[in-house]
Design an enzyme around this catalytic site. Structure first.
Site, PDB file in Angstrom:
ATOM      1  N   TYR A 150      -5.849   1.415  11.274  1.00  0.00           N
ATOM      2  CA  TYR A 150      -5.358   0.038  11.133  1.00  0.00           C
ATOM      3  C   TYR A 150      -6.507  -0.944  10.918  1.00  0.00           C
ATOM      4  O   TYR A 150      -6.480  -1.755   9.990  1.00  0.00           O
ATOM      5  CB  TYR A 150      -4.568  -0.338  12.392  1.00  0.00           C
ATOM      6  CG  TYR A 150      -3.992  -1.741  12.347  1.00  0.00           C
ATOM      7  CD1 TYR A 150      -2.902  -2.031  11.520  1.00  0.00           C
ATOM      8  CD2 TYR A 150      -4.520  -2.764  13.121  1.00  0.00           C
ATOM      9  CE1 TYR A 150      -2.363  -3.308  11.472  1.00  0.00           C
ATOM     10  CE2 TYR A 150      -3.988  -4.046  13.083  1.00  0.00           C
ATOM     11  CZ  TYR A 150      -2.902  -4.301  12.257  1.00  0.00           C
ATOM     12  OH  TYR A 150      -2.369  -5.580  12.217  1.00  0.00           O
ATOM     13  N   LYS A 154      -7.390  -3.273   7.661  1.00  0.00           N
ATOM     14  CA  LYS A 154      -7.458  -4.742   7.700  1.00  0.00           C
ATOM     15  C   LYS A 154      -8.856  -5.233   7.289  1.00  0.00           C
ATOM     16  O   LYS A 154      -8.982  -6.307   6.691  1.00  0.00           O
ATOM     17  CB  LYS A 154      -7.061  -5.266   9.082  1.00  0.00           C
ATOM     18  CG  LYS A 154      -5.584  -4.993   9.444  1.00  0.00           C
ATOM     19  CD  LYS A 154      -4.614  -5.634   8.454  1.00  0.00           C
ATOM     20  CE  LYS A 154      -3.157  -5.525   8.911  1.00  0.00           C
ATOM     21  NZ  LYS A 154      -2.215  -6.153   7.963  1.00  0.00           N
ATOM     22  N   PRO A 180      -3.771 -12.968  12.092  1.00  0.00           N
ATOM     23  CA  PRO A 180      -3.057 -13.321  13.325  1.00  0.00           C
ATOM     24  C   PRO A 180      -3.635 -12.564  14.524  1.00  0.00           C
ATOM     25  O   PRO A 180      -4.150 -11.462  14.391  1.00  0.00           O
ATOM     26  CB  PRO A 180      -1.617 -12.859  13.064  1.00  0.00           C
ATOM     27  CG  PRO A 180      -1.523 -12.556  11.593  1.00  0.00           C
ATOM     28  CD  PRO A 180      -2.915 -12.177  11.183  1.00  0.00           C
ATOM     29  N   THR A 187       8.636  -5.115  16.647  1.00  0.00           N
ATOM     30  CA  THR A 187       7.876  -3.896  16.353  1.00  0.00           C
ATOM     31  C   THR A 187       6.691  -3.764  17.289  1.00  0.00           C
ATOM     32  O   THR A 187       6.434  -2.688  17.848  1.00  0.00           O
ATOM     33  CB  THR A 187       7.380  -3.890  14.893  1.00  0.00           C
ATOM     34  OG1 THR A 187       8.489  -4.078  14.034  1.00  0.00           O
ATOM     35  CG2 THR A 187       6.678  -2.596  14.542  1.00  0.00           C
TER      36      THR A 187
HETATM   37  P1  NAI Z   1       7.216  -5.959  11.508  1.00  0.00           P
HETATM   38  O1  NAI Z   1       7.294  -4.508  11.716  1.00  0.00           O
HETATM   39  O2  NAI Z   1       8.100  -6.866  12.290  1.00  0.00           O
HETATM   40  O3  NAI Z   1       7.410  -6.308   9.968  1.00  0.00           O
HETATM   41  C1  NAI Z   1       6.783  -5.551   8.974  1.00  0.00           C
HETATM   42  C2  NAI Z   1       7.717  -5.419   7.790  1.00  0.00           C
HETATM   43  O4  NAI Z   1       7.056  -4.646   6.773  1.00  0.00           O
HETATM   44  C3  NAI Z   1       9.050  -4.690   8.123  1.00  0.00           C
HETATM   45  O5  NAI Z   1      10.153  -5.462   7.681  1.00  0.00           O
HETATM   46  C4  NAI Z   1       8.922  -3.363   7.375  1.00  0.00           C
HETATM   47  O6  NAI Z   1      10.185  -2.859   6.945  1.00  0.00           O
HETATM   48  C5  NAI Z   1       8.027  -3.768   6.201  1.00  0.00           C
HETATM   49  N1  NAI Z   1       7.367  -2.619   5.580  1.00  0.00           N
HETATM   50  C6  NAI Z   1       6.774  -1.550   6.199  1.00  0.00           C
HETATM   51  N2  NAI Z   1       6.324  -0.682   5.285  1.00  0.00           N
HETATM   52  C7  NAI Z   1       6.619  -1.197   4.061  1.00  0.00           C
HETATM   53  C8  NAI Z   1       6.419  -0.737   2.727  1.00  0.00           C
HETATM   54  N3  NAI Z   1       5.813   0.430   2.458  1.00  0.00           N
HETATM   55  N4  NAI Z   1       6.862  -1.532   1.709  1.00  0.00           N
HETATM   56  C9  NAI Z   1       7.483  -2.709   1.957  1.00  0.00           C
HETATM   57  N5  NAI Z   1       7.698  -3.176   3.208  1.00  0.00           N
HETATM   58  C10 NAI Z   1       7.287  -2.425   4.240  1.00  0.00           C
HETATM   59  O7  NAI Z   1       5.657  -6.347  11.743  1.00  0.00           O
HETATM   60  P2  NAI Z   1       4.979  -7.705  12.228  1.00  0.00           P
HETATM   61  O8  NAI Z   1       4.583  -7.545  13.638  1.00  0.00           O
HETATM   62  O9  NAI Z   1       5.803  -8.863  11.802  1.00  0.00           O
HETATM   63  O10 NAI Z   1       3.623  -7.682  11.356  1.00  0.00           O
HETATM   64  C11 NAI Z   1       3.589  -8.225  10.048  1.00  0.00           C
HETATM   65  C12 NAI Z   1       2.147  -8.184   9.517  1.00  0.00           C
HETATM   66  O11 NAI Z   1       1.291  -8.919  10.393  1.00  0.00           O
HETATM   67  C13 NAI Z   1       1.548  -6.789   9.397  1.00  0.00           C
HETATM   68  O12 NAI Z   1       0.713  -6.736   8.248  1.00  0.00           O
HETATM   69  C14 NAI Z   1       0.714  -6.672  10.649  1.00  0.00           C
HETATM   70  O13 NAI Z   1      -0.345  -5.767  10.502  1.00  0.00           O
HETATM   71  C15 NAI Z   1       0.210  -8.101  10.784  1.00  0.00           C
HETATM   72  N6  NAI Z   1      -0.196  -8.447  12.135  1.00  0.00           N
HETATM   73  C16 NAI Z   1       0.720  -8.408  13.154  1.00  0.00           C
HETATM   74  C17 NAI Z   1       0.339  -8.734  14.440  1.00  0.00           C
HETATM   75  C18 NAI Z   1       1.299  -8.701  15.590  1.00  0.00           C
HETATM   76  O14 NAI Z   1       0.821  -8.815  16.742  1.00  0.00           O
HETATM   77  N7  NAI Z   1       2.594  -8.597  15.381  1.00  0.00           N
HETATM   78  C19 NAI Z   1      -1.064  -9.127  14.733  1.00  0.00           C
HETATM   79  C20 NAI Z   1      -1.928  -9.152  13.575  1.00  0.00           C
HETATM   80  C21 NAI Z   1      -1.495  -8.818  12.328  1.00  0.00           C
END
Ligand code: NAI
Length: 243
Positions: A150, A154, A180, A187
């Protein structure tokens, strides 16, 4: 009046959905590329009075991302912004990270941003305008074990952001990243509940980050106000790290 279309990957859930709602409130029509149904996001966007389009798209597929770009061109106002938010974050020690897992994480988190940019930069070049926002993570600057794939992905996103900015700036396209901190999504809770106990306490603003706390950064980076900001990564983490 529409500000054009903002394309957001992974906006069926989590923080991406919040970006969609905020950018719709800002006046963008919204196109979502996700591997799952985005009906809930459609409702939020339409409640803001904006156009919505979504398709099942795997951001790791060159064909799927290219097809999505032509569908968006056919159905929506001109693309003004692309937010590469889709991401996965399996929690695994280095020892337990097999090559398949490594490739999957790099593929969704990094190749996905590359392929979506390949699909949409030509349109932005034609329009002499574009805003690309890639999603990094503050784990890149933290002592965060069990996240080798991961954090590597990033770090790649930050490098890609810097490099692409240099190539498209002359065409009116700005490329930046948001990093973020730990943010309250379903998730993330499913993957590691424990960190919500101790990590927010390490922030200058010592409370859990909600998606709504960070959407303003993406709003700014997609706006005309960010016209002279490019190649940058902005941490939205309540002041845990300093870049
Ligand atoms: P989440 O799991 O709620 O949303 C991620 C979305 O990406 C989901 O709707 C999923 O279906 C979609 N997805 C997964 N694989 C895919 C693919 N191959 N093609 C198209 N869509 C796909 O995740 P969250 O927590 O909202 O995170 C969103 C972004 O923010 C990610 O890039 C994550 O790495 C980043 N992030 C999240 C943090 C957190 O604490 N939640 C902290 C720092 C970064």
């Amino acid at each position: 009046m529409s500000k054009g279309t903002a394309v957001i990957t992974g906006a069926a859930n989590g923080i991406g959905q919040a970006y969609a709602q905020r950018l719709a409130a800002d006046g963008f029509d919204i196109a979502v590329a996700d591997v799952v149904d985005a009906t809930a996001t459609r409702q939020l966007v339409e409640a803001e009075g904006r156009q919505f389009f979504s398709a099942i798209v795997d951001v790791t597929s060159p064909e799927s991302t290219k097809k999505f770009a032509s569908e968006v061109a056919a159905h929506m106002s001109p693309v003004a912004a692309l937010v590469n938010n889709a991401g996965i974050y399996p929690w695994k020690s280095f020892e337990d990270t097999d090559y398949e897992t490594w490739k999957k994480v790099i593929s969704v988190n990094l190749d996905g941003a590359f392929l979506m940019s390949k699909a949409f930069v030509p349109v932005m070049k034609n329009n002499h305008f574009g805003r690309i926002v890639n999603v990094a993570s503050t784990t890149f600057w933290l002592n965060a074990p069990e996240m080798t794939a991961y954090i590597a992905s990033k770090g790649g996103v930050i490098g890609f952001t810097r490099a692409l900015a240099s190539e498209v700036g002359a065409f009116g396209i700005n490329v930046n990243a948001i990093a973020p901190g730990l943010t309250n999504t379903k998730t993330m809770h499913g993957i590691n509940e424990d960190i919500f106990e101790y990590l927010p306490k390490q922030q200058a603003i010592p409370r859990m980050i909600e998606s709504q706390d960070i959407v303003g950064v993406v709003s700014f980076l997609c706006s005309t106000d960010s016209g002279f900001v490019t190649g940058q990564t902005i941490a939205a983490d309540g002041g845990q790290i300093r870049i």
